[in-house]
Design a protein around this motif. Structure first.
Motif, PDB file in Angstrom:
ATOM      1  N   GLY A   1     -12.952 -28.951  12.369  1.00  0.00           N
ATOM      2  CA  GLY A   1     -13.466 -28.216  11.214  1.00  0.00           C
ATOM      3  C   GLY A   1     -13.356 -26.715  11.443  1.00  0.00           C
ATOM      4  O   GLY A   1     -13.195 -26.243  12.573  1.00  0.00           O
ATOM      5  N   TRP A   2     -13.472 -25.953  10.377  1.00  0.00           N
ATOM      6  CA  TRP A   2     -13.285 -24.504  10.393  1.00  0.00           C
ATOM      7  C   TRP A   2     -14.602 -23.777  10.218  1.00  0.00           C
ATOM      8  O   TRP A   2     -15.429 -24.166   9.397  1.00  0.00           O
ATOM      9  CB  TRP A   2     -12.340 -24.075   9.284  1.00  0.00           C
ATOM     10  N   LEU A   3     -14.759 -22.696  10.959  1.00  0.00           N
ATOM     11  CA  LEU A   3     -15.902 -21.803  10.824  1.00  0.00           C
ATOM     12  C   LEU A   3     -15.366 -20.410  10.526  1.00  0.00           C
ATOM     13  O   LEU A   3     -14.606 -19.853  11.317  1.00  0.00           O
ATOM     14  CB  LEU A   3     -16.745 -21.781  12.108  1.00  0.00           C
ATOM     15  N   TRP A   4     -15.725 -19.868   9.374  1.00  0.00           N
ATOM     16  CA  TRP A   4     -15.326 -18.512   8.979  1.00  0.00           C
ATOM     17  C   TRP A   4     -16.562 -17.638   9.020  1.00  0.00           C
ATOM     18  O   TRP A   4     -17.594 -17.982   8.427  1.00  0.00           O
ATOM     19  CB  TRP A   4     -14.751 -18.509   7.569  1.00  0.00           C
ATOM     20  N   ILE A   5     -16.463 -16.509   9.697  1.00  0.00           N
ATOM     21  CA  ILE A   5     -17.572 -15.558   9.780  1.00  0.00           C
ATOM     22  C   ILE A   5     -17.064 -14.189   9.348  1.00  0.00           C
ATOM     23  O   ILE A   5     -16.098 -13.676   9.917  1.00  0.00           O
ATOM     24  CB  ILE A   5     -18.145 -15.468  11.207  1.00  0.00           C
ATOM     25  N   ALA A   6     -17.703 -13.611   8.335  1.00  0.00           N
ATOM     26  CA  ALA A   6     -17.436 -12.232   7.916  1.00  0.00           C
ATOM     27  C   ALA A   6     -18.755 -11.480   8.082  1.00  0.00           C
ATOM     28  O   ALA A   6     -19.766 -11.870   7.498  1.00  0.00           O
ATOM     29  CB  ALA A   6     -16.960 -12.176   6.465  1.00  0.00           C
ATOM     30  N   GLU A   7     -18.737 -10.454   8.890  1.00  0.00           N
ATOM     31  CA  GLU A   7     -19.979  -9.750   9.213  1.00  0.00           C
ATOM     32  C   GLU A   7     -19.720  -8.254   9.290  1.00  0.00           C
ATOM     33  O   GLU A   7     -18.584  -7.816   9.488  1.00  0.00           O
ATOM     34  CB  GLU A   7     -20.533 -10.275  10.556  1.00  0.00           C
ATOM     35  N   VAL A   8     -20.764  -7.476   9.132  1.00  0.00           N
ATOM     36  CA  VAL A   8     -20.672  -6.030   9.240  1.00  0.00           C
ATOM     37  C   VAL A   8     -20.324  -5.673  10.688  1.00  0.00           C
ATOM     38  O   VAL A   8     -20.989  -6.137  11.619  1.00  0.00           O
ATOM     39  CB  VAL A   8     -21.998  -5.362   8.809  1.00  0.00           C
ATOM     40  N   ARG A   9     -19.296  -4.864  10.881  1.00  0.00           N
ATOM     41  CA  ARG A   9     -18.822  -4.511  12.225  1.00  0.00           C
ATOM     42  C   ARG A   9     -19.889  -3.830  13.063  1.00  0.00           C
ATOM     43  O   ARG A   9     -19.970  -4.040  14.267  1.00  0.00           O
ATOM     44  CB  ARG A   9     -17.603  -3.579  12.132  1.00  0.00           C
ATOM     45  N   SER A  10     -20.710  -3.006  12.439  1.00  0.00           N
ATOM     46  CA  SER A  10     -21.694  -2.231  13.199  1.00  0.00           C
ATOM     47  C   SER A  10     -22.715  -3.120  13.904  1.00  0.00           C
ATOM     48  O   SER A  10     -23.365  -2.683  14.844  1.00  0.00           O
ATOM     49  CB  SER A  10     -22.418  -1.244  12.283  1.00  0.00           C
ATOM     50  N   ARG A  11     -22.837  -4.358  13.505  1.00  0.00           N
ATOM     51  CA  ARG A  11     -23.786  -5.267  14.157  1.00  0.00           C
ATOM     52  C   ARG A  11     -23.352  -5.618  15.571  1.00  0.00           C
ATOM     53  O   ARG A  11     -24.164  -6.037  16.391  1.00  0.00           O
ATOM     54  CB  ARG A  11     -23.926  -6.550  13.339  1.00  0.00           C
ATOM     55  N   PHE A  12     -22.064  -5.459  15.880  1.00  0.00           N
ATOM     56  CA  PHE A  12     -21.530  -5.858  17.181  1.00  0.00           C
ATOM     57  C   PHE A  12     -21.288  -4.692  18.127  1.00  0.00           C
ATOM     58  O   PHE A  12     -20.923  -4.909  19.266  1.00  0.00           O
ATOM     59  CB  PHE A  12     -20.221  -6.636  17.002  1.00  0.00           C
ATOM     60  N   THR A  13     -21.436  -3.470  17.665  1.00  0.00           N
ATOM     61  CA  THR A  13     -21.211  -2.318  18.524  1.00  0.00           C
ATOM     62  C   THR A  13     -22.513  -1.906  19.192  1.00  0.00           C
ATOM     63  O   THR A  13     -23.599  -2.253  18.731  1.00  0.00           O
ATOM     64  CB  THR A  13     -20.639  -1.122  17.734  1.00  0.00           C
ATOM     65  N   GLN A  14     -22.402  -1.171  20.263  1.00  0.00           N
ATOM     66  CA  GLN A  14     -23.587  -0.743  21.001  1.00  0.00           C
ATOM     67  C   GLN A  14     -24.109   0.605  20.527  1.00  0.00           C
ATOM     68  O   GLN A  14     -25.287   0.848  20.517  1.00  0.00           O
ATOM     69  CB  GLN A  14     -23.270  -0.669  22.500  1.00  0.00           C
ATOM     70  N   GLU A  15     -23.216   1.483  20.162  1.00  0.00           N
ATOM     71  CA  GLU A  15     -23.596   2.838  19.741  1.00  0.00           C
ATOM     72  C   GLU A  15     -22.967   3.124  18.389  1.00  0.00           C
ATOM     73  O   GLU A  15     -21.849   2.694  18.119  1.00  0.00           O
ATOM     74  CB  GLU A  15     -23.097   3.870  20.761  1.00  0.00           C
ATOM     75  N   PRO A  16     -23.648   3.878  17.522  1.00  0.00           N
ATOM     76  CA  PRO A  16     -23.091   4.169  16.200  1.00  0.00           C
ATOM     77  C   PRO A  16     -21.700   4.783  16.235  1.00  0.00           C
ATOM     78  O   PRO A  16     -20.870   4.467  15.405  1.00  0.00           O
ATOM     79  CB  PRO A  16     -24.107   5.141  15.591  1.00  0.00           C
ATOM     80  N   ASP A  17     -21.401   5.650  17.204  1.00  0.00           N
ATOM     81  CA  ASP A  17     -20.090   6.282  17.267  1.00  0.00           C
ATOM     82  C   ASP A  17     -18.976   5.282  17.562  1.00  0.00           C
ATOM     83  O   ASP A  17     -17.818   5.532  17.250  1.00  0.00           O
ATOM     84  CB  ASP A  17     -20.059   7.376  18.338  1.00  0.00           C
ATOM     85  N   GLU A  18     -19.320   4.158  18.167  1.00  0.00           N
ATOM     86  CA  GLU A  18     -18.305   3.166  18.518  1.00  0.00           C
ATOM     87  C   GLU A  18     -17.782   2.421  17.300  1.00  0.00           C
ATOM     88  O   GLU A  18     -16.764   1.764  17.371  1.00  0.00           O
ATOM     89  CB  GLU A  18     -18.857   2.180  19.546  1.00  0.00           C
ATOM     90  N   GLU A  19     -18.475   2.531  16.165  1.00  0.00           N
ATOM     91  CA  GLU A  19     -17.995   1.889  14.942  1.00  0.00           C
ATOM     92  C   GLU A  19     -16.638   2.445  14.536  1.00  0.00           C
ATOM     93  O   GLU A  19     -15.853   1.782  13.888  1.00  0.00           O
ATOM     94  CB  GLU A  19     -18.971   2.140  13.800  1.00  0.00           C
ATOM     95  N   LYS A  20     -16.368   3.673  14.906  1.00  0.00           N
ATOM     96  CA  LYS A  20     -15.121   4.314  14.517  1.00  0.00           C
ATOM     97  C   LYS A  20     -13.930   3.744  15.276  1.00  0.00           C
ATOM     98  O   LYS A  20     -12.805   3.867  14.838  1.00  0.00           O
ATOM     99  CB  LYS A  20     -15.219   5.824  14.771  1.00  0.00           C
ATOM    100  N   ASP A  21     -14.168   3.135  16.412  1.00  0.00           N
ATOM    101  CA  ASP A  21     -13.088   2.598  17.242  1.00  0.00           C
ATOM    102  C   ASP A  21     -12.866   1.132  16.893  1.00  0.00           C
ATOM    103  O   ASP A  21     -13.584   0.256  17.363  1.00  0.00           O
ATOM    104  CB  ASP A  21     -13.437   2.758  18.724  1.00  0.00           C
ATOM    105  N   VAL A  22     -11.874   0.862  16.061  1.00  0.00           N
ATOM    106  CA  VAL A  22     -11.597  -0.502  15.613  1.00  0.00           C
ATOM    107  C   VAL A  22     -11.308  -1.419  16.787  1.00  0.00           C
ATOM    108  O   VAL A  22     -11.734  -2.566  16.814  1.00  0.00           O
ATOM    109  CB  VAL A  22     -10.420  -0.500  14.606  1.00  0.00           C
ATOM    110  N   GLY A  23     -10.619  -0.953  17.809  1.00  0.00           N
ATOM    111  CA  GLY A  23     -10.264  -1.786  18.954  1.00  0.00           C
ATOM    112  C   GLY A  23     -11.474  -2.324  19.676  1.00  0.00           C
ATOM    113  O   GLY A  23     -11.475  -3.457  20.151  1.00  0.00           O
ATOM    114  N   LYS A  24     -12.531  -1.553  19.777  1.00  0.00           N
ATOM    115  CA  LYS A  24     -13.727  -2.031  20.471  1.00  0.00           C
ATOM    116  C   LYS A  24     -14.407  -3.166  19.717  1.00  0.00           C
ATOM    117  O   LYS A  24     -15.031  -4.013  20.309  1.00  0.00           O
ATOM    118  CB  LYS A  24     -14.711  -0.886  20.694  1.00  0.00           C
ATOM    119  N   ALA A  25     -14.303  -3.170  18.399  1.00  0.00           N
ATOM    120  CA  ALA A  25     -14.952  -4.221  17.617  1.00  0.00           C
ATOM    121  C   ALA A  25     -14.336  -5.581  17.893  1.00  0.00           C
ATOM    122  O   ALA A  25     -15.003  -6.586  17.806  1.00  0.00           O
ATOM    123  CB  ALA A  25     -14.859  -3.909  16.127  1.00  0.00           C
ATOM    124  N   ASN A  26     -13.048  -5.621  18.235  1.00  0.00           N
ATOM    125  CA  ASN A  26     -12.424  -6.918  18.421  1.00  0.00           C
ATOM    126  C   ASN A  26     -12.282  -7.309  19.885  1.00  0.00           C
ATOM    127  O   ASN A  26     -11.726  -8.328  20.178  1.00  0.00           O
ATOM    128  CB  ASN A  26     -11.073  -6.987  17.713  1.00  0.00           C
TER     129      ASN A  26
END
Length: 124
Positions: free
Chosen positions: A40-65
């Motif tokens: 079966g399939w699980l699809w998750i779409a979530e706000v990126r900022s929930r997974f970063t440690q610091e607000p400035d890290e939201e700007k770095d797309v590579g860190k999110a993945n």
């Protein structure tokens, strides 16, 4: 969401779109693992900022993945999910597509899920 009235292994797809807002979000995902059929399939779409440690890290797309999603993805792997694709190209959202290919390892209720940050919204 932690106790849906569905039989085990009765669902082909579970979608979580901005739905991991509860502090017990791991129980929601554990329930999805219970009701999903093998492959079966699980699809998750979530706000990126929930997974970063610091607000400035939201700007770095590579860190999110990579770095910050790893603890979350490891917990999903313990539920039997394998990551099929990850799209963190959007500056606001991350989309994960997983497939239930394995049997959960250990007791799913014993998984220690990482804390997710509060959503960060900014004026545009």
């Amino acid at each position: 969401m932690a106790s849906v009235p569905l039989d085990s292994a009765s669902v082909d797809v579970a979608v979580f779109s901005l739905a991991l807002m509860g502090t017990d979000y791991g129980a929601f995902l554990t329930e999805a693992a219970r009701v999903l059929r093998h492959k079966g399939w699980l699809w998750i779409a979530e706000v990126r900022s929930r997974f970063t440690q610091e607000p400035d890290e939201e700007k770095d797309v590579g860190k999110a993945n990579s770095q910050h999603l790893q603890p979350f993805l490891k917990c999903l792997a313990r539920l039997g999910f394998t990551l099929q694709s990850l799209d963190a190209s959007n500056k606001m959202f991350v989309v994960m597509v997983l497939r239930k290919l394995n049997v959960p390892s250990g007791n799913p209720s014993a998984i220690t899920w990482p804390s997710l940050r509060a959503c960060m919204y900014r004026k545009r």
